[in-house]
Design a protein around this motif. Structure first.
Motif, short mmCIF file in Angstrom:
data_model
loop_
_atom_site.label_atom_id
_atom_site.label_comp_id
_atom_site.label_asym_id
_atom_site.label_seq_id
_atom_site.Cartn_x
_atom_site.Cartn_y
_atom_site.Cartn_z
N VAL A 82 48.98 16.22 98.56
CA VAL A 82 49.52 15.01 99.18
C VAL A 82 48.55 13.85 99.02
CG1 VAL A 82 50.10 13.95 101.41
CG2 VAL A 82 51.04 16.18 100.80
N LEU A 83 47.25 14.11 99.21
CA LEU A 83 46.27 13.04 99.02
C LEU A 83 46.24 12.54 97.58
CD1 LEU A 83 43.28 14.30 101.19
CD2 LEU A 83 44.81 12.39 101.67
N LEU A 84 46.32 13.46 96.63
CA LEU A 84 46.36 13.06 95.22
C LEU A 84 47.63 12.28 94.90
CD1 LEU A 84 44.99 16.25 93.44
CD2 LEU A 84 43.94 13.98 93.49
N ALA A 85 48.76 12.72 95.43
CA ALA A 85 50.02 12.00 95.20
C ALA A 85 49.97 10.61 95.83
CB ALA A 85 51.19 12.80 95.76
N GLY A 86 49.39 10.50 97.02
CA GLY A 86 49.27 9.20 97.66
C GLY A 86 48.37 8.26 96.87
N LEU A 87 47.29 8.80 96.33
CA LEU A 87 46.40 7.99 95.50
C LEU A 87 47.10 7.54 94.23
CD1 LEU A 87 43.54 6.87 94.94
CD2 LEU A 87 42.99 9.08 93.92
N TRP A 88 47.87 8.43 93.63
CA TRP A 88 48.57 8.10 92.40
C TRP A 88 49.69 7.08 92.64
CZ3 TRP A 88 53.56 9.63 90.52
CH2 TRP A 88 53.76 9.32 89.18
N LEU A 89 50.44 7.26 93.73
CA LEU A 89 51.58 6.38 93.99
C LEU A 89 51.16 5.00 94.46
CD1 LEU A 89 54.07 8.84 95.70
CD2 LEU A 89 54.31 7.77 93.46
N THR A 90 50.16 4.93 95.33
CA THR A 90 49.77 3.64 95.90
C THR A 90 48.62 2.99 95.14
OG1 THR A 90 48.19 4.62 97.46
CG2 THR A 90 50.48 4.38 98.20
N GLY A 91 47.86 3.77 94.40
CA GLY A 91 46.73 3.22 93.68
C GLY A 91 45.50 3.03 94.54
N ARG A 92 45.58 3.43 95.82
CA ARG A 92 44.46 3.29 96.73
C ARG A 92 44.34 4.56 97.57
NH1 ARG A 92 43.84 -2.30 99.49
NH2 ARG A 92 41.96 -2.41 98.24
N ASP A 93 43.12 4.81 98.00
CA ASP A 93 42.86 5.93 98.88
C ASP A 93 42.86 5.43 100.32
OD1 ASP A 93 41.99 8.33 99.95
OD2 ASP A 93 39.89 7.82 99.69
N GLY A 94 43.33 6.26 101.23
CA GLY A 94 43.23 5.93 102.64
C GLY A 94 44.37 5.13 103.22
N LYS A 95 45.52 5.12 102.58
CA LYS A 95 46.69 4.42 103.14
C LYS A 95 47.24 5.23 104.32
CE LYS A 95 47.75 0.96 100.33
NZ LYS A 95 48.14 -0.36 100.75
N MET A 96 47.66 4.55 105.35
CA MET A 96 48.18 5.23 106.53
C MET A 96 49.47 6.00 106.22
SD MET A 96 45.96 4.95 108.78
CE MET A 96 46.81 5.68 110.13
N ALA A 97 50.26 5.50 105.29
CA ALA A 97 51.48 6.21 104.90
C ALA A 97 51.12 7.57 104.29
CB ALA A 97 52.29 5.38 103.92
N THR A 98 50.05 7.61 103.52
CA THR A 98 49.61 8.88 102.93
C THR A 98 49.19 9.85 104.01
OG1 THR A 98 48.86 7.74 100.95
CG2 THR A 98 47.99 9.94 101.31
N TYR A 99 48.49 9.36 105.02
CA TYR A 99 48.06 10.24 106.11
C TYR A 99 49.24 10.72 106.95
CZ TYR A 99 43.30 8.87 104.98
OH TYR A 99 42.11 8.66 104.34
N ALA A 100 50.26 9.90 107.12
CA ALA A 100 51.46 10.33 107.84
C ALA A 100 52.17 11.44 107.07
CB ALA A 100 52.39 9.15 108.05
N VAL A 101 52.30 11.29 105.77
CA VAL A 101 52.91 12.34 104.95
C VAL A 101 52.02 13.58 104.94
CG1 VAL A 101 53.65 12.93 102.61
CG2 VAL A 101 54.17 10.69 103.55
N LEU A 102 50.72 13.39 105.00
CA LEU A 102 49.78 14.51 105.06
C LEU A 102 50.04 15.37 106.30
CD1 LEU A 102 46.88 15.62 103.92
CD2 LEU A 102 46.02 14.36 105.87
N VAL A 103 50.21 14.75 107.44
CA VAL A 103 50.48 15.49 108.68
C VAL A 103 51.81 16.23 108.60
CG1 VAL A 103 50.94 15.21 111.14
CG2 VAL A 103 49.04 13.98 110.09
#
Length: 92
Positions: free
Chosen positions: A55-76
């Motif tokens: 999920v963290l890798l997908a969030g980085l790939w999709l948003t181009g940034r690390d640490g987006k709150m949307a990525t952390y919500a999907v992570l949970v």
């Protein structure tokens, strides 16, 4: 950037996945008490950590940034889903 800096960045990138998997492996037993036993604690941790890292890798790939709150919500949500599937909550 040297190899130690690269390792530091990688470990800091994967830290949320690590701690979410630890929390789910430890606290998940308390929440799902009395249910049919699923995977063992170690295998459940590996499953949760793998899902969280993806999920963290997908969030980085999709948003181009690390640490987006949307990525952390999907992570949970993804970690809770994988934990529930690993513990076979549908058999309760």
């Amino acid at each position: 950037m040297g190899p130690l800096d690269s390792l530091n960045h990688l470990l800091n990138f994967l830290a949320p996945a690590f701690w979410m998997a630890v929390a789910m492996a430890v606290l998940g037993r308390l929440v799902l008490r009395g249910r049919a036993a699923g995977l063992g604690r170690g295998m459940q941790w590996l499953l949760d950590f793998g899902v969280c890292a993806l999920v963290l890798l997908a969030g980085l790939w999709l948003t181009g940034r690390d640490g987006k709150m949307a990525t952390y919500a999907v992570l949970v949500l993804a970690c809770a889903t994988s934990h529930g599937l690993g513990q076979r909550i549908w058999r309760a």
